[in-house]
Design a protein around this motif. Sequence first.
Motif, PDB file in Angstrom:
ATOM      1  N   GLY A 267       0.967  -1.113   0.004  1.00 55.71           N
ATOM      2  CA  GLY A 267      -0.039  -0.033  -0.100  1.00 55.71           C
ATOM      3  C   GLY A 267       0.881   1.159   0.086  1.00 55.71           C
ATOM      4  O   GLY A 267       0.489   2.341  -0.155  1.00 55.71           O
ATOM      5  N   TRP A 268       2.075   1.127   0.113  1.00 56.57           N
ATOM      6  CA  TRP A 268       2.942   2.151   0.126  1.00 56.57           C
ATOM      7  C   TRP A 268       2.890   2.964  -0.952  1.00 56.57           C
ATOM      8  O   TRP A 268       2.974   2.398  -2.206  1.00 56.57           O
ATOM      9  CB  TRP A 268       4.475   2.109   0.339  1.00 56.57           C
ATOM     10  CG  TRP A 268       5.590   3.150   0.254  1.00 56.57           C
ATOM     11  CD1 TRP A 268       6.048   3.585  -0.830  1.00 56.57           C
ATOM     12  CD2 TRP A 268       5.462   4.052   1.284  1.00 56.57           C
ATOM     13  NE1 TRP A 268       6.670   4.763  -0.425  1.00 56.57           N
ATOM     14  CE2 TRP A 268       6.303   5.095   0.825  1.00 56.57           C
ATOM     15  CE3 TRP A 268       4.963   4.330   2.470  1.00 56.57           C
ATOM     16  CZ2 TRP A 268       6.747   6.152   1.746  1.00 56.57           C
ATOM     17  CZ3 TRP A 268       5.401   5.365   3.383  1.00 56.57           C
ATOM     18  CH2 TRP A 268       6.191   6.438   2.900  1.00 56.57           C
ATOM     19  N   GLY A 269       2.722   4.328  -1.027  1.00 60.06           N
ATOM     20  CA  GLY A 269       2.593   5.287  -2.143  1.00 60.06           C
ATOM     21  C   GLY A 269       1.337   5.407  -2.944  1.00 60.06           C
ATOM     22  O   GLY A 269       1.281   6.096  -3.965  1.00 60.06           O
ATOM     23  N   ALA A 270       0.195   4.758  -2.371  1.00 56.70           N
ATOM     24  CA  ALA A 270      -0.897   4.591  -3.035  1.00 56.70           C
ATOM     25  C   ALA A 270      -1.500   5.795  -2.666  1.00 56.70           C
ATOM     26  O   ALA A 270      -1.558   6.412  -1.637  1.00 56.70           O
ATOM     27  CB  ALA A 270      -1.651   3.484  -2.862  1.00 56.70           C
ATOM     28  N   GLU A 271      -2.441   6.721  -3.510  1.00 62.37           N
ATOM     29  CA  GLU A 271      -3.194   7.635  -3.553  1.00 62.37           C
ATOM     30  C   GLU A 271      -4.659   7.544  -3.392  1.00 62.37           C
ATOM     31  O   GLU A 271      -5.176   6.678  -4.405  1.00 62.37           O
ATOM     32  CB  GLU A 271      -2.682   8.773  -4.620  1.00 62.37           C
ATOM     33  CG  GLU A 271      -1.162   9.083  -4.526  1.00 62.37           C
ATOM     34  CD  GLU A 271      -0.859  10.264  -3.250  1.00 62.37           C
ATOM     35  OE1 GLU A 271      -2.009  10.732  -2.513  1.00 62.37           O
ATOM     36  OE2 GLU A 271       0.121  10.358  -3.244  1.00 62.37           O
ATOM     37  N   PRO A 272      -5.219   8.165  -2.780  1.00 64.45           N
ATOM     38  CA  PRO A 272      -6.680   7.855  -2.651  1.00 64.45           C
ATOM     39  C   PRO A 272      -7.366   8.665  -4.005  1.00 64.45           C
ATOM     40  O   PRO A 272      -6.695   9.555  -4.558  1.00 64.45           O
ATOM     41  CB  PRO A 272      -7.227   8.471  -1.496  1.00 64.45           C
ATOM     42  CG  PRO A 272      -6.458   9.497  -1.159  1.00 64.45           C
ATOM     43  CD  PRO A 272      -4.918   8.924  -1.811  1.00 64.45           C
ATOM     44  N   THR A 290      -3.586   7.488 -10.623  1.00 64.65           N
ATOM     45  CA  THR A 290      -2.387   7.791 -10.195  1.00 64.65           C
ATOM     46  C   THR A 290      -1.487   6.505  -9.781  1.00 64.65           C
ATOM     47  O   THR A 290      -1.945   5.656  -9.254  1.00 64.65           O
ATOM     48  CB  THR A 290      -2.393   8.937  -8.859  1.00 64.65           C
ATOM     49  OG1 THR A 290      -3.504   9.869  -9.203  1.00 64.65           O
ATOM     50  CG2 THR A 290      -1.099   9.324  -8.567  1.00 64.65           C
ATOM     51  N   LEU A 291      -0.320   6.578 -10.410  1.00 63.96           N
ATOM     52  CA  LEU A 291       0.678   5.704 -10.168  1.00 63.96           C
ATOM     53  C   LEU A 291       1.044   5.752  -8.635  1.00 63.96           C
ATOM     54  O   LEU A 291       1.191   6.942  -8.186  1.00 63.96           O
ATOM     55  CB  LEU A 291       1.895   5.758 -11.260  1.00 63.96           C
ATOM     56  CG  LEU A 291       1.647   5.434 -12.712  1.00 63.96           C
ATOM     57  CD1 LEU A 291       3.057   5.777 -13.297  1.00 63.96           C
ATOM     58  CD2 LEU A 291       1.173   4.029 -12.823  1.00 63.96           C
ATOM     59  N   PRO A 292       1.426   4.345  -8.262  1.00 66.63           N
ATOM     60  CA  PRO A 292       2.055   4.665  -6.840  1.00 66.63           C
ATOM     61  C   PRO A 292       3.192   5.636  -6.773  1.00 66.63           C
ATOM     62  O   PRO A 292       4.110   5.453  -7.586  1.00 66.63           O
ATOM     63  CB  PRO A 292       2.265   3.300  -6.325  1.00 66.63           C
ATOM     64  CG  PRO A 292       1.369   2.581  -7.346  1.00 66.63           C
ATOM     65  CD  PRO A 292       1.278   3.480  -8.640  1.00 66.63           C
TER      66      PRO A 292
END
Length: 341
Positions: A267-272, A290-292
């Motif tokens: 889940g690191w870097g994932a944007e809502p 959006t790319l992570p």
Amino acid sequence: MEPVRFGLVGYGFGGRFFHAPLLASAPECELLGVVTSSPERRALVTSEHPGVATFGSLAELRDAGAEAVAISTPAETHSRLTDQALELGLAVVCDKPFALDADAARRSVELAERLGLPLSPYQNRRWDSDFLTLRALVADGSLGRLTRFESRFERLDPDPGPPPSGGGTLRDFGSHLVDQALVLLGPVASVYAEWRLRENGLADDVFVALTHIDGARSHLWGSWSQGAPGPRFRATGTTGSYVVTALMDGQEEALTAGHTPATLGSGWGAEPAERRGRVFRGDGGEVVPTLPGAWNTFYPAFARAVRSLGPVPVDPRAAVLTATVLDAARRSATDDAVVKL
């Protein structure tokens, strides 16, 4: 691969929240110790990273077995500490601004080349989620040929203003803004800049206009005293525009909240979804996933470079180019003139 034994110089905001967690969570790196003379910060290191030693100097760190070092100290110390670390035989990552001017940046780069040591500016914003997405859109032709890049690092923190440790907003935020513009659009032909000097003599409310050699233009804003931040990106090409209204990539927020790539995993870097940008072609716009974000890839890549298994994540010559543009921006803002490069 055997983990690279890393030291960290400085345990202020950047060292504590950006560098230490990313180093500690990278399997390719071993956080060996932190150089700091502050008793309070030594206590923080002990409590937040049990088993990580503290040292009083770079030489002590090297003698303890460090192979590489990340420098996250006040801007005016960057060149001196970078050169000292290289002379001690350490590979070096240096936070922004890499140097206070292009001449100092060039000297450090040439020293690393003579000594055959890996050196990289810490341009983590190349791995912001929105910037990775923009680069992918440019690469696949979704926007056509990019003709204008508008980018903002703006926030409201008016009382303390931009911290002196960062060298003012032009050197601090500007280091990332200019680097991203150069990555997207290449070398610069001319620079125009405006700023407001605060009571401490440091620049804030910075605007920089770049004309790139290919004719494209970048308009860059940086401010610590903007109550109404503008869109993070508006990148315009011959067939479409990509607009991101969310203020900033979420990796900084995650790190300051105590999360790390190790704790968040995939889940690191994932944007809502609400932070996603849109591609416009004269219509209401199409939402683009959006790319992570991938700040967690920087130190593993640098560790591989130390082991001669790949290139450094950011070519140090890029820091010289960025510093050259920032030097020109200072001249432009001071003289109220366009500076040719």
